[in-house]
Design a protein around this motif. Sequence first.
Motif, short mmCIF file in Angstrom:
data_model
loop_
_atom_site.label_atom_id
_atom_site.label_comp_id
_atom_site.label_asym_id
_atom_site.label_seq_id
_atom_site.Cartn_x
_atom_site.Cartn_y
_atom_site.Cartn_z
N ARG A 31 21.19 -5.72 36.53
CA ARG A 31 20.87 -7.00 37.18
C ARG A 31 19.99 -7.86 36.28
NH1 ARG A 31 20.52 -3.58 41.75
NH2 ARG A 31 18.24 -3.41 41.51
N PHE A 32 19.08 -7.21 35.58
CA PHE A 32 18.20 -7.94 34.66
C PHE A 32 19.00 -8.57 33.53
CE2 PHE A 32 14.36 -9.00 32.51
CZ PHE A 32 14.56 -8.72 31.17
N LEU A 33 19.96 -7.84 32.98
CA LEU A 33 20.78 -8.37 31.87
C LEU A 33 21.69 -9.49 32.33
CD1 LEU A 33 21.76 -5.08 29.98
CD2 LEU A 33 19.86 -6.64 29.54
N VAL A 34 22.17 -9.40 33.58
CA VAL A 34 22.98 -10.50 34.12
C VAL A 34 22.13 -11.75 34.28
CG1 VAL A 34 24.28 -11.30 36.13
CG2 VAL A 34 24.65 -8.99 35.26
N LYS A 35 20.91 -11.56 34.77
CA LYS A 35 20.01 -12.70 34.92
C LYS A 35 19.68 -13.33 33.58
CE LYS A 35 15.53 -13.94 36.96
NZ LYS A 35 14.33 -13.42 37.67
N LYS A 36 19.56 -12.50 32.54
CA LYS A 36 19.27 -13.00 31.19
C LYS A 36 20.52 -13.54 30.49
CE LYS A 36 15.91 -12.12 28.96
NZ LYS A 36 14.71 -12.87 28.56
N LYS A 37 21.68 -13.42 31.15
CA LYS A 37 22.97 -13.87 30.61
C LYS A 37 23.36 -13.09 29.36
CE LYS A 37 22.76 -18.54 32.52
NZ LYS A 37 22.86 -20.00 32.26
N VAL A 38 22.86 -11.85 29.26
CA VAL A 38 23.30 -10.98 28.18
C VAL A 38 24.69 -10.45 28.48
CG1 VAL A 38 22.80 -8.85 26.92
CG2 VAL A 38 20.94 -10.38 27.61
N ILE A 39 24.96 -10.13 29.75
CA ILE A 39 26.28 -9.72 30.20
C ILE A 39 26.64 -10.54 31.42
CG2 ILE A 39 26.09 -7.36 29.30
CD1 ILE A 39 25.39 -6.41 32.07
N THR A 40 27.92 -10.55 31.77
CA THR A 40 28.39 -11.26 32.95
C THR A 40 28.42 -10.31 34.14
OG1 THR A 40 30.71 -10.71 32.53
CG2 THR A 40 29.83 -12.71 31.48
N PRO A 41 28.49 -10.83 35.37
CA PRO A 41 28.59 -9.94 36.53
C PRO A 41 29.77 -8.98 36.44
CG PRO A 41 28.03 -12.17 37.23
CD PRO A 41 28.32 -12.25 35.77
N PHE A 42 30.91 -9.46 35.95
CA PHE A 42 32.06 -8.57 35.81
C PHE A 42 31.77 -7.45 34.82
CE2 PHE A 42 35.71 -7.46 33.16
CZ PHE A 42 36.53 -6.87 34.11
N GLN A 43 31.16 -7.79 33.68
CA GLN A 43 30.83 -6.76 32.71
C GLN A 43 29.84 -5.77 33.28
OE1 GLN A 43 29.49 -9.29 29.50
NE2 GLN A 43 31.44 -9.10 28.39
N SER A 44 28.91 -6.25 34.10
CA SER A 44 27.96 -5.36 34.73
C SER A 44 28.67 -4.32 35.59
CB SER A 44 26.97 -6.17 35.59
OG SER A 44 26.13 -5.32 36.34
N ASP A 45 29.63 -4.78 36.41
CA ASP A 45 30.40 -3.83 37.24
C ASP A 45 31.18 -2.85 36.38
OD1 ASP A 45 29.42 -5.10 39.44
OD2 ASP A 45 31.20 -6.35 39.77
N ALA A 46 31.74 -3.35 35.27
CA ALA A 46 32.54 -2.48 34.40
C ALA A 46 31.68 -1.41 33.74
CB ALA A 46 33.24 -3.32 33.34
N PHE A 47 30.49 -1.79 33.29
CA PHE A 47 29.64 -0.82 32.62
C PHE A 47 28.99 0.17 33.60
CE2 PHE A 47 30.36 -2.34 28.60
CZ PHE A 47 30.02 -3.68 28.42
N LEU A 48 28.90 -0.22 34.88
CA LEU A 48 28.32 0.67 35.88
C LEU A 48 29.36 1.55 36.56
CD1 LEU A 48 25.82 -1.78 37.63
CD2 LEU A 48 25.23 0.14 36.14
N ALA A 49 30.65 1.32 36.27
CA ALA A 49 31.70 2.09 36.92
C ALA A 49 31.60 3.56 36.54
CB ALA A 49 33.07 1.54 36.53
N PRO A 50 31.99 4.48 37.45
CA PRO A 50 31.90 5.91 37.13
C PRO A 50 32.74 6.30 35.94
CG PRO A 50 33.04 5.53 39.22
CD PRO A 50 32.46 4.23 38.83
N GLN A 51 33.90 5.67 35.77
CA GLN A 51 34.72 5.90 34.60
C GLN A 51 34.65 4.66 33.71
OE1 GLN A 51 36.14 8.74 33.79
NE2 GLN A 51 35.40 9.66 35.70
N PRO A 52 34.41 4.82 32.40
CA PRO A 52 34.29 3.64 31.52
C PRO A 52 35.52 2.75 31.60
CG PRO A 52 33.67 5.67 30.39
CD PRO A 52 34.28 6.09 31.68
N VAL A 53 35.30 1.46 31.65
CA VAL A 53 36.37 0.47 31.67
C VAL A 53 36.46 -0.16 30.28
CG1 VAL A 53 37.22 -1.66 32.69
CG2 VAL A 53 36.02 0.02 34.11
N GLU A 54 37.64 -0.14 29.70
CA GLU A 54 37.82 -0.69 28.36
C GLU A 54 37.79 -2.21 28.40
OE1 GLU A 54 37.95 0.89 25.32
OE2 GLU A 54 37.76 -1.19 24.71
N LEU A 55 36.79 -2.80 27.80
CA LEU A 55 36.67 -4.26 27.75
C LEU A 55 37.01 -4.83 26.40
CD1 LEU A 55 33.34 -4.81 29.74
CD2 LEU A 55 35.68 -4.76 30.59
N ARG A 56 37.22 -3.99 25.41
CA ARG A 56 37.50 -4.45 24.06
C ARG A 56 38.99 -4.57 23.82
NH1 ARG A 56 33.39 -4.21 20.08
NH2 ARG A 56 35.01 -4.95 18.69
#
Length: 984
Positions: A54-79
């Motif tokens: 949540r802190f990184l989303v607020k700082k605009k380091v990552i987007t909300p979608f990326q936050s959900d992807a990085f927090l998912a139990p199985q890694p989501v390929e974003l590259r």
Amino acid sequence: MFVTIITMAIELNEFWSRLVQAGVLDARRCKLLTQQYQEASGGNSPSQADEIARFLVKKKVITPFQSDAFLAPQPVELRLGPYLIRDPKTAAPFGRFAQAVRTTDGAIGILLRAGIENPWLEKHAAIDAPNLQPLAADIIGDYQAVFSAIGEGKVLSRRLSDQAWSTQSVVSLGIKLASALSVMHDADIVHGAVRADRVWIRDDGEAILLREPSGPALAMSQASLANDWLETIDDPSLYIAPELLLSPGNDSGKSSANSGNTDQSIPTRSSDLYSLGCLLFRLASGRYPVVGRTTEQTLGLHATEIPIELSTAIEQGEKGAPLYRVLAYAMAKSPEARFADASQLATALKAVGTEVGRNKRSEVPATAAQATSRSPEATASKEKRKEKKQASTKSGNVEPENPQPTVPPQPMMRSRRKRKSRAPWVLGGLAGVVVLQIIALSLMDPTQPVVRRRAEFVPPAVIPRVSNRAVRESVVSDATKPKQASSSTIESDEYQLVQDQRLLYAPPSQTAANPITLDLLPPGPAMVVSVRLADLQKSTFGQSMLDAFSPDLQSIIDSMVKRMGVSADTVSRATAAFYSGRGSDPIEVAVSVTLEQPQPMQSLLKVWDVSAARTREGQTIYVGDEPNSDAYYLPLDQAKEKLIDRFAVGSIDSISELASIDGEPIPLPRSLKSLWDATDQDTDVCVLVSSNFLFADGRSLLQQSMPQAIDPLRRLLVSHTSAFLLVADSPTQSSDTQQVYSEIRFSALGGITGASLARLVGDRIEQWPEWADQFSAAARPDKSWQPLARRLPAMVKFVANRIRVGVDDRTAVANVYLPAIAVPQISLGTVLAMNTPVGGIADADKVDGELLTVDQILDRPMSVSFGQESLEFAIDAIKDSLGQQLPSGNKVPTIQIIGGDLQLMGITQNQQIRDFAKQDLPLRQVLTDLVVAANPDKSATGPADEKQSLIWVVTGASDDRQILVTTRQAAQTKEYALPPEFQP
């Protein structure tokens, strides 16, 4: 592209690891963000991954979608290759695209996966211009990743209201769009859909003309074709030229104004001008020029109705509103009555802007015509006007007698300071002086363009061999008419050179390329220089180069040999990798060494004066007792045998990093790898350079060797290439007939094809002789090399006439064979010319007055001016201007952008600064005005405002002071002292 992501708690370390693996952060930034989190939370460390997310989303380091992807139990390929998905959902008209960021440069844009068989995409991607949507395509697997770095913003149609724009705003946008259209038209591409939903307005206010590269332009097709990449928001019928029919797929089949030939439905350059005129009219008046109850009625009105603002402006002549007079010609019913091309429209709009600004003439009020008048009085007035202009009216088209708008002549525009003519050659690192003659293959950029072509090169009667194979000499009786060789006269394993200037020379080695190995080097180099040191030292050609550049080149080799701890004649190949430096050193170098013969391990360790040490990962390296001493790495198998013929030397940090991968070959980015794959183990010198590195951390290489080449090189390389490779191969035997082979390869930036880059290179080469003549006439070389300077024009013409340019494996290539006896003089003349300012003698030791401190330089008046530059290049422009205005003997202080600090605040080095002109102002004021202009928050009232995030500071001790462009937040964290300008 992505499925719904279900998030749940994961370990904090796993969360950080995913960010690093995806390329969002590195280890240093992870630590910095953790510190910032602690500061923001009263000293508490994050305990859960979702808290820091949540802190990184607020700082605009990552987007909300990326936050959900990085927090998912199985890694989501974003590259996807070099692209990182920010969000799979994008607002119209980009519903088919995903939001993405290009990891190589941090550019934000949109990404689409498309098929690889699309000639229209290649045609569109080959052109690039300001205010025209950039397009880059990368092959990823079985599809093309199409990326467009448009930044964050909205389409113009989402920003429109019934309120009219000011004339200056309409003119400014119109000039940009017309200029972008002109570039497309020059490339024989018709846009076909110029309207409000095809104009992207970035958050910084810049306008970009969007385009449809999925296929040819078809009128009225954007709303119906399912294969179009861009969706339709605006009604195309509101902008369509009257000569165009409806698309064949429409039920009506044709407009009320035209019938018959269906080819009329294909847009043209002229119809693009009409559509642009409709768009500008919509902005200037707050309404569309014509609107019907149905699409067919709207199209019919385009052919018959003339907005009252346009007809009134034409009737009033020079007294009429200048903007509407211009739009009247852009929107003429007959294509023949419109402007001849888009550039002519842009010129007319510039004149309108100047006239309005000079006379402060008010616009036609929007209330004067809220709609095409339907009242009886207006209808009667319109009929009278039609009768009055019957002689010049055809089928309801208003065609003034003079087809050009009555606008004032184009005023004198403010010109930039003319740069002195410079030949852009560059010294490429440790081996630069050996390959100077090949750098000259593509980089000429004189102040005045040269249009006359060079004389055709007449080949010699005897065509020399350019291959190491045993082939016969090909003798031609008539140099201008080579005989045709039949298959019966040439054996199957022989080669025949064709005397055709359109073909590249065959390189010395005809065998398949065996690229130079990149093992025993730390990962991530931005520049690689590989030299066959022993062979060059022993050869006659190598000795002649050493003599020509004595003592400088020999001292470079001596310092390199001292670091390696072995003599030069025992080194088969030395490969030096250059990296962005740590701390105060802008460049860090590590060297991989291959010896001619194996040497005992103990004797090497004794010479190096090192002992074995363990890294944190447990690998063995060899270091000295001093904290800053070099470290050495030995391959594990050779260390066991105690017999060494390969090793690496570098800093302790870099060698530790090398040991962590066990000395395995390092990967390279695609743009660098495609070039390096063209190298060969038998080549004498290879220099691989990332273009951005050369003008950032590696800028000191140019400043120390060829300062006069920096500006023109930057304009060519940074704008058109991502990397380039220099190759030089000298003869193995000494002979007056032996030749040196030189080659340069360019990796084009996304959106630029190899063919278009090759044409640019060829055009620059044709301008060399003109530069040489200008240099000879204007420069005042030192007496020590005046005889050589007088021969420089002849030598340059000699080289230019023998260079060949072409495309090899979609890479722009230029190569040449030069007599070995001539190369040292050509190279020396190049270096000396690049150290001689036109009109004066370069003498770094000459001091007109006292040496100034950084603080004194900050208070020293200077002048600088440019039309539009990014923040990065604006800093370069200031440094270049400052360097010309400082007293001799004074150096420009280091002025450096701390990109990591800016990135944390969402600020990029591509922030655009426009119309920047400062006259006789202190440097501190110039820098302050620059960062204020580039500040993303335009509500800041001045440099002292807390909203002014972008600032500059002075750091370092008295003998090592430097100016850093950073952010207010970073300055507080790092405890930098704020200059008075930025103190509240």
